[in-house]
Write an enzyme that holds these catalytic residues in place. Structure first.
Site, mmCIF file in Angstrom:
data_model
loop_
_atom_site.group_PDB
_atom_site.id
_atom_site.type_symbol
_atom_site.label_atom_id
_atom_site.label_comp_id
_atom_site.label_asym_id
_atom_site.label_seq_id
_atom_site.Cartn_x
_atom_site.Cartn_y
_atom_site.Cartn_z
ATOM 1 N NE ARG A 1 -2.331 -1.488 3.451
ATOM 2 C CZ ARG A 1 -2.896 -1.600 4.650
ATOM 3 N NH1 ARG A 1 -4.142 -1.200 4.831
ATOM 4 N NH2 ARG A 1 -2.224 -2.100 5.663
ATOM 5 C CE LYS B 1 5.108 -20.490 10.312
ATOM 6 N NZ LYS B 1 4.843 -19.877 11.610
ATOM 7 C CG HIS C 1 11.214 -20.905 7.748
ATOM 8 N ND1 HIS C 1 9.995 -20.582 8.298
ATOM 9 C CD2 HIS C 1 12.097 -20.922 8.773
ATOM 10 C CE1 HIS C 1 10.136 -20.410 9.604
ATOM 11 N NE2 HIS C 1 11.391 -20.613 9.922
ATOM 12 C CE LYS D 1 15.415 -22.861 10.327
ATOM 13 N NZ LYS D 1 16.321 -21.737 10.107
ATOM 14 C CD GLU E 1 9.964 -18.348 18.181
ATOM 15 O OE1 GLU E 1 10.415 -17.521 17.370
ATOM 16 O OE2 GLU E 1 8.758 -18.573 18.336
ATOM 17 C CG ASP F 1 3.345 -19.356 14.653
ATOM 18 O OD1 ASP F 1 3.175 -19.032 13.458
ATOM 19 O OD2 ASP F 1 4.301 -18.948 15.333
ATOM 20 C CG HIS G 1 7.884 -24.808 11.661
ATOM 21 N ND1 HIS G 1 7.851 -24.611 10.308
ATOM 22 C CD2 HIS G 1 7.907 -23.566 12.215
ATOM 23 C CE1 HIS G 1 7.855 -23.310 10.054
ATOM 24 N NE2 HIS G 1 7.875 -22.670 11.196
ATOM 25 C CE LYS H 1 5.821 -16.367 19.291
ATOM 26 N NZ LYS H 1 7.094 -16.374 18.534
#
Length: 512
Positions: free
Chosen positions: A68, A174, A204, A208, A242, A261, A266, A364
């Site tokens: 945008r 995803k 992704h 790896k 994480e 997520d 994954h 997390k």
């Protein structure tokens, strides 16, 4: 593996038939929708530059950003240059940049505005005519899932999916839906405009190098196969932790949560690669078939109160700094039930893995960032030692570190020097950085190049996506009925219910 040399390493960006020949994409244009977002600026755009810098993009290449923001082509090119200089893995070289910048274009506008796609169509026509992209166009949807249908419909309505005038491919980030029903809807939306072989679902983690090395570890080495089964393995732990919070992504993360997520894509993909049987070849269909067999044989236990766990980080200390809890993060509702810690037990009904639980966890605000696959082995049936001699002996384990510090380690008992017979846990370690002189390409480099080449082995297909949702949907439905997740302090290894889940089976979580 420890004896491998740099000369034996095959760069995945090069032709597997002749490692001296790079896999160079043909003439094409790559269109990024949502190009102003963090993923594009920190990962995707630098990965495109790295491919160009390695000589893997053709002279006839176009890079088109759609967002945008009202940028000119020159302004957008300067932004790309800044992102490349800040985040690319290869050194900045003016000659590489001069070749890339000639094909950089920007299209401004909203995705639901037909005029935006009129401008995009004109831009792609101009690149075909002036840069030689030959009608080959890949559309990368780095946008919220709710916008997928809007973008795909606009591309179809504006005649930009015609496969008779060069190939057309679409790339989806995803999550692939938020449950089984929405995953099927997404497939319906995309497949009406693109044939299955032209749809690339980006995970992704599958790009790896260490994930790819899992296949090499298993199938290129005879020494591991004899114990890769329920005769020797007691359980498997797959962890993605994480150390950060939601990092300003409240709009995306809240309502999605850790399981959708990370586990659905994954971790279930890592589980399938770990548990699959040897394929006849690494041809895409063969590899996909073996992964699907694992997912089809997988199940969660019916008592999800006992064999699933979820949590939500509260305020705490991370790296000596006090950090807020999830409910105190900007943009998060005070009554949010979104989990930031998720763990499930998965059983695989196959002869190889019957009786071996797979524990998948992601979170997390953990003490450190780590992704690993750990095969935990059974205790020796007889230990001819006194208890005091083996009190420092832990569990034998084979651990594949996906990130960071990519490598493989084995944990076993050894005698302590200058003692009578004292056994202590030791580690034998292999690290990529210490064994190979050439650095691994970033995951997005590999995956973007595969999209441009039309090479599908690393991309999950619709059947895998649906099988994963079939596995996870009952867990999510159960959690939705349970109210708020259990809180855990930021900087710790998660809620008590996760510890209890493994303790019921006589196990404990590894501390990476």
């Amino acid at each position: 593996m420890a004896e491998a040399s740099a000369s034996e390493w095959v760069n995945p960006l090069y032709d597997p038939g002749d490692r001296r020949l790079p896999r160079i994409a043909g003439p094409c244009a790559l269109v990024f929708f949502g190009v102003s977002g963090d993923l594009s600026r920190k990962k995707l755009l630098p990965a495109v530059y790295d491919l160009a810098n390695r000589g893997l993009l053709p002279p006839g290449f176009g890079l088109v950003g759609v967002a945008r923001r009202d940028y000119t082509d020159a302004q957008f090119a300067e932004i790309v240059r800044q992102d490349v200089q800040a985040h690319a893995r290869t050194p900045f070289r003016e000659e590489s940049w001069k070749q890339l910048v000639t094909g950089i274009r920007f299209v401004w506008g909203d995705f639901d505005d037909a005029a935006t796609f009129d401008r995009l169509h004109q831009t792609l026509d101009e690149l075909d005519a002036n840069e030689g992209t030959n009608g080959n166009h890949a559309f990368y949807l780095s946008v919220p899932p709710k916008m997928f249908e809007v973008v795909v419909d606009q591309l179809e309505n504006h005649g930009m999916v015609d496969q008779t005038k060069g190939w057309k491919r679409v790339v989806i980030e995803k999550p692939f839906g938020h449950d089984l029903a929405s995953a099927k809807d997404l497939y319906r939306i995309v497949s009406k405009a693109f044939p299955p072989e032209s749809v690339f679902r980006i995970d992704h983690y599958l790009g790896k190098e260490t994930v790819q090395n899992l296949l090499a570890l298993r199938f290129a080495n005879q020494i591991f196969e004899p114990f890769w089964n329920n005769n020797y393995v007691s359980h498997v732990q797959i962890t993605m932790a994480e150390d950060i919070g939601i990092a300003g992504r409240a709009g995306y993360y809240d309502g999605i949560g850790a399981a959708r997520d990370v586990i659905q894509n994954h971790l279930l993909q890592l589980m399938a690669l770990t548990a699959m049987e040897e394929p006849n070849s690494f041809e895409p269909r063969q590899l996909r078939m073996e992964k699907q067999k694992v997912l089809a044989a997988a199940s969660t236990l019916s008592d999800l109160d006992l064999y699933s766990a979820r949590g939500q980080y509260a305020k705490g200390w991370q790296g000596g700094v006090e950090v807020p809890g999830y409910l105190q993060e900007k943009g998060i509702p005070a009554d949010s039930h979104t989990e930031t810690f998720a763990a499930i037990r998965v059983d695989i009904g196959s002869r190889r893995w019957a009786g071996v639980p797979f524990y998948l966890r992601t979170a997390k605000r953990m003490p450190r960032r780590v992704t690993e696959i750990a095969l935990m082995f059974k205790r020796a049936p007889h230990l001819p030692f006194a208890n005091t001699e083996t009190q420092d002996l832990g569990t034998n384990a084979l651990v594949l570190r996906i990130q960071p510090d990519e490598g493989i380690s084995m944990h076993f008992g050894a005698k302590v020097p200058a003692t009578g017979m004292e056994i202590r846990q030791v580690t034998m370690d292999f690290a990529y950085v210490g064994s190979f002189t050439e650095s691994s390409p970033e995951a997005y480099e590999r995956l973007i190049l595969d999209v441009l080449l039309g090479d599908p082995p690393l991309f999950p297909q619709q059947e895998e996506v649906e099988l994963s949702w079939q596995l996870l949907d009952p867990v999510l439905q159960h959690w939705a009925e349970q109210g708020a997740p259990e809180p855990y302090a930021a900087g710790t290894w998660g809620p008590q219910n996760a510890t209890d889940m493994l303790a019921r089976d006589g196990f404990t979580w590894r501390r990476p």
